[in-house]
Design a protein around this motif. Structure first.
Motif, PDB file in Angstrom:
ATOM      1  N   LEU A  80      50.284   6.805  13.919  1.00 21.35           N
ATOM      2  CA  LEU A  80      51.162   5.772  13.382  1.00 21.35           C
ATOM      3  C   LEU A  80      50.394   4.458  13.375  1.00 21.35           C
ATOM      4  O   LEU A  80      49.815   4.067  14.388  1.00 21.35           O
ATOM      5  CB  LEU A  80      52.414   5.627  14.247  1.00 21.35           C
ATOM      6  N   PHE A  81      50.401   3.794  12.240  1.00 24.71           N
ATOM      7  CA  PHE A  81      49.751   2.490  12.116  1.00 24.71           C
ATOM      8  C   PHE A  81      50.843   1.450  11.914  1.00 24.71           C
ATOM      9  O   PHE A  81      51.587   1.512  10.926  1.00 24.71           O
ATOM     10  CB  PHE A  81      48.778   2.489  10.937  1.00 24.71           C
ATOM     11  N   ARG A  82      50.928   0.497  12.824  1.00 26.60           N
ATOM     12  CA  ARG A  82      51.977  -0.520  12.754  1.00 26.60           C
ATOM     13  C   ARG A  82      51.380  -1.880  12.451  1.00 26.60           C
ATOM     14  O   ARG A  82      50.337  -2.261  12.994  1.00 26.60           O
ATOM     15  CB  ARG A  82      52.738  -0.590  14.086  1.00 26.60           C
ATOM     16  N   ARG A  83      52.080  -2.587  11.589  1.00 27.39           N
ATOM     17  CA  ARG A  83      51.713  -3.973  11.294  1.00 27.39           C
ATOM     18  C   ARG A  83      52.986  -4.738  11.028  1.00 27.39           C
ATOM     19  O   ARG A  83      53.669  -4.503  10.033  1.00 27.39           O
ATOM     20  CB  ARG A  83      50.784  -4.053  10.082  1.00 27.39           C
ATOM     21  N   GLY A  84      53.309  -5.666  11.937  1.00 27.63           N
ATOM     22  CA  GLY A  84      54.556  -6.396  11.821  1.00 27.63           C
ATOM     23  C   GLY A  84      55.722  -5.423  11.860  1.00 27.63           C
ATOM     24  O   GLY A  84      55.814  -4.563  12.725  1.00 27.63           O
ATOM     25  N   GLY A  85      56.598  -5.505  10.902  1.00 26.96           N
ATOM     26  CA  GLY A  85      57.732  -4.595  10.844  1.00 26.96           C
ATOM     27  C   GLY A  85      57.476  -3.362   9.995  1.00 26.96           C
ATOM     28  O   GLY A  85      58.391  -2.564   9.770  1.00 26.96           O
ATOM     29  N   GLU A  86      56.248  -3.171   9.515  1.00 25.76           N
ATOM     30  CA  GLU A  86      55.923  -2.036   8.668  1.00 25.76           C
ATOM     31  C   GLU A  86      55.163  -0.978   9.453  1.00 25.76           C
ATOM     32  O   GLU A  86      54.530  -1.274  10.468  1.00 25.76           O
ATOM     33  CB  GLU A  86      55.083  -2.493   7.469  1.00 25.76           C
TER      34      GLU A  86
ATOM     35  N   VAL B 127      47.853   1.133  16.819  1.00 21.75           N
ATOM     36  CA  VAL B 127      47.717   2.525  16.410  1.00 21.75           C
ATOM     37  C   VAL B 127      48.263   3.401  17.528  1.00 21.75           C
ATOM     38  O   VAL B 127      47.900   3.228  18.695  1.00 21.75           O
ATOM     39  CB  VAL B 127      46.251   2.907  16.138  1.00 21.75           C
ATOM     40  N   ILE B 128      49.148   4.319  17.182  1.00 23.95           N
ATOM     41  CA  ILE B 128      49.656   5.316  18.121  1.00 23.95           C
ATOM     42  C   ILE B 128      49.108   6.651  17.661  1.00 23.95           C
ATOM     43  O   ILE B 128      49.360   7.072  16.519  1.00 23.95           O
ATOM     44  CB  ILE B 128      51.191   5.337  18.145  1.00 23.95           C
ATOM     45  N   ALA B 129      48.326   7.318  18.507  1.00 27.78           N
ATOM     46  CA  ALA B 129      47.563   8.472  18.039  1.00 27.78           C
ATOM     47  C   ALA B 129      47.718   9.688  18.940  1.00 27.78           C
ATOM     48  O   ALA B 129      47.709   9.583  20.167  1.00 27.78           O
ATOM     49  CB  ALA B 129      46.082   8.108  17.935  1.00 27.78           C
ATOM     50  N   TYR B 130      47.869  10.829  18.288  1.00 27.37           N
ATOM     51  CA  TYR B 130      47.650  12.111  18.941  1.00 27.37           C
ATOM     52  C   TYR B 130      46.654  12.856  18.071  1.00 27.37           C
ATOM     53  O   TYR B 130      46.989  13.341  16.988  1.00 27.37           O
ATOM     54  CB  TYR B 130      48.950  12.916  19.089  1.00 27.37           C
ATOM     55  N   PHE B 131      45.408  12.864  18.512  1.00 28.91           N
ATOM     56  CA  PHE B 131      44.330  13.505  17.774  1.00 28.91           C
ATOM     57  C   PHE B 131      43.551  14.333  18.782  1.00 28.91           C
ATOM     58  O   PHE B 131      42.614  13.853  19.402  1.00 28.91           O
ATOM     59  CB  PHE B 131      43.426  12.465  17.105  1.00 28.91           C
ATOM     60  N   PRO B 132      43.992  15.591  18.998  1.00 29.83           N
ATOM     61  CA  PRO B 132      43.452  16.386  20.102  1.00 29.83           C
ATOM     62  C   PRO B 132      41.965  16.691  19.947  1.00 29.83           C
ATOM     63  O   PRO B 132      41.478  16.842  18.829  1.00 29.83           O
ATOM     64  CB  PRO B 132      44.291  17.674  20.037  1.00 29.83           C
ATOM     65  N   PRO B 133      41.240  16.773  21.101  1.00 30.76           N
ATOM     66  CA  PRO B 133      41.766  16.609  22.458  1.00 30.76           C
ATOM     67  C   PRO B 133      41.925  15.141  22.871  1.00 30.76           C
ATOM     68  O   PRO B 133      42.770  14.817  23.670  1.00 30.76           O
ATOM     69  CB  PRO B 133      40.717  17.314  23.317  1.00 30.76           C
ATOM     70  N   ILE B 134      41.070  14.260  22.323  1.00 26.92           N
ATOM     71  CA  ILE B 134      41.210  12.824  22.573  1.00 26.92           C
ATOM     72  C   ILE B 134      40.786  12.081  21.309  1.00 26.92           C
ATOM     73  O   ILE B 134      39.994  12.581  20.509  1.00 26.92           O
ATOM     74  CB  ILE B 134      40.357  12.328  23.766  1.00 26.92           C
ATOM     75  N   SER B 135      41.323  10.898  21.132  1.00 22.27           N
ATOM     76  CA  SER B 135      40.993  10.107  19.960  1.00 22.27           C
ATOM     77  C   SER B 135      39.530   9.668  20.005  1.00 22.27           C
ATOM     78  O   SER B 135      39.034   9.224  21.045  1.00 22.27           O
ATOM     79  CB  SER B 135      41.891   8.867  19.895  1.00 22.27           C
TER      80      SER B 135
ATOM     81  N   ARG C 131      60.302   7.066  10.768  1.00 21.10           N
ATOM     82  CA  ARG C 131      61.315   7.007  11.826  1.00 21.10           C
ATOM     83  C   ARG C 131      61.216   8.221  12.746  1.00 21.10           C
ATOM     84  O   ARG C 131      61.280   8.093  13.977  1.00 21.10           O
ATOM     85  CB  ARG C 131      62.711   6.933  11.215  1.00 21.10           C
ATOM     86  N   LEU C 132      61.029   9.409  12.172  1.00 22.82           N
ATOM     87  CA  LEU C 132      60.955  10.625  12.971  1.00 22.82           C
ATOM     88  C   LEU C 132      59.716  10.620  13.877  1.00 22.82           C
ATOM     89  O   LEU C 132      59.790  11.020  15.046  1.00 22.82           O
ATOM     90  CB  LEU C 132      60.950  11.856  12.062  1.00 22.82           C
ATOM     91  N   TYR C 133      58.594  10.177  13.359  1.00 27.76           N
ATOM     92  CA  TYR C 133      57.373  10.157  14.177  1.00 27.76           C
ATOM     93  C   TYR C 133      57.414   9.035  15.204  1.00 27.76           C
ATOM     94  O   TYR C 133      56.849   9.165  16.297  1.00 27.76           O
ATOM     95  CB  TYR C 133      56.130  10.087  13.293  1.00 27.76           C
TER      96      TYR C 133
END
Length: 300
Positions: free
Chosen positions: A225-231, A94-102, A263-265
């Motif tokens: 962003l939630f990543r799993r394998g190539g998705e 997980v790649i997160a920007y959830f201000p101020p902190i996740s 792709r943009l994010y």
């Protein structure tokens, strides 16, 4: 119908149902089916298109959103947080920007004060039973996500904006303005403790946790962003828990796996990571922010 992911449809259905405050029995009665049939659909059972259209009308969404065709839209915070919980359940990173902190990286002591702040943010001086139930549902989902992260060892990359953190330290963990002075001081101290906890995470480098501190103010919209394998799946939200006054009511969150927004994010996340302070540099930045907040507190 064989190419349709019924498991994902079931997850979206559950998220929308929770957001509308409906029990499985309510959906079953509206459709004229059994409660067990609703649970089967939510568990990934086959569902007819005409049934999806009826469900979409009942839940205030579209059949396309239930199918995951294009963008999923969520105007209820519970629906959105449940959808994030589902996405994390199957994610490797997980790649997160959830201000101020996740929330995933907050201390165990934070939960009680966050609940209080969210209750303070409700419409009246005394929250209604429905508002209390909504806040408790949000907290339950957040706690389930946090516990699952630890149990699974989920990889989390969290971006933190130093100016956002500094503003939070000056406000404290509050849901509205005008609280008694002693309460406000206690809430500022609570925010300071969370920043100290964040610093301890950077110092100890727990497995799977990466934190990048950005000197600039970032967009007011959270993204994950939630990543799993190539998705990958990208979630974009106007909802806020703290940092500024909470927002649990206004806005529409979006979830999509479409190639272009993902792709943009991903490009944005790569850029933020290159620009971020990490390790000792991040710690120094956060300690400087803490020192300024202490001086600010002394001047009040």
């Amino acid at each position: 119908m064989g190419s349709i992911d019924f498991h994902q449809i079931g997850q979206r259905l559950k998220a929308y149902r929770l957001g509308r405050g409906l029990a499985a029995e309510d959906v079953a009665d509206a459709l004229g089916v059994s409660r067990a049939a609703v649970y089967r659909v939510e568990a990934g059972g086959v569902v007819k298109i005409e049934t999806l259209e009826k469900l979409a009308g009942l839940l205030g969404t579209s059949a396309a959103s239930l199918l995951g065709a294009g963008v999923e839209y969520y105007d209820k915070v519970i629906s959105y947080f449940e959808r994030m919980r589902q996405a994390e359940e199957g994610a490797d990173q997980v790649i997160a920007y959830f201000p101020p902190i996740s929330y995933l990286l907050t201390s165990n002591a934070y939960t009680v004060l966050l609940r209080q702040a969210l209750l303070e943010a409700q419409s009246g001086d005394v929250p209604t039973p429905a508002e209390i139930a909504e806040v408790d549902s949000i907290i339950d989902i957040l706690e389930e996500r946090k516990q699952a992260r630890v149990q699974r060892g989920l990889s989390v990359v969290n971006f933190v904006s130093a100016p956002e953190v500094e503003r939070w330290l000056r406000m404290g963990v509050v849901g509205r303005f005008g609280l008694p002075a002693g309460v406000e001081a206690e809430r500022r101290l609570a925010a300071r403790r969370e920043v100290e906890h964040l610093i301890s995470l950077i110092e100890t480098e727990p497995m799977g946790v990466q934190i990048g501190v950005i000197d600039a103010t970032l967009p007011n919209v959270a993204f994950q962003l939630f990543r799993r394998g190539g998705e990958a799946l990208v979630c974009i939200s106007p909802f806020r828990l703290t940092g500024d006054l909470p927002n649990l009511r206004s806005g529409v969150a979006m979830v999509t796996a479409d190639v272009e927004p993902v792709r943009l994010y991903e490009r944005l996340a790569d850029d933020l990571w290159r620009r971020s302070r990490r390790g000792e540099s991040a710690i120094r930045t956060l300690r400087e922010v803490l020192e300024r907040s202490v001086r600010y507190e002394a001047e009040l």
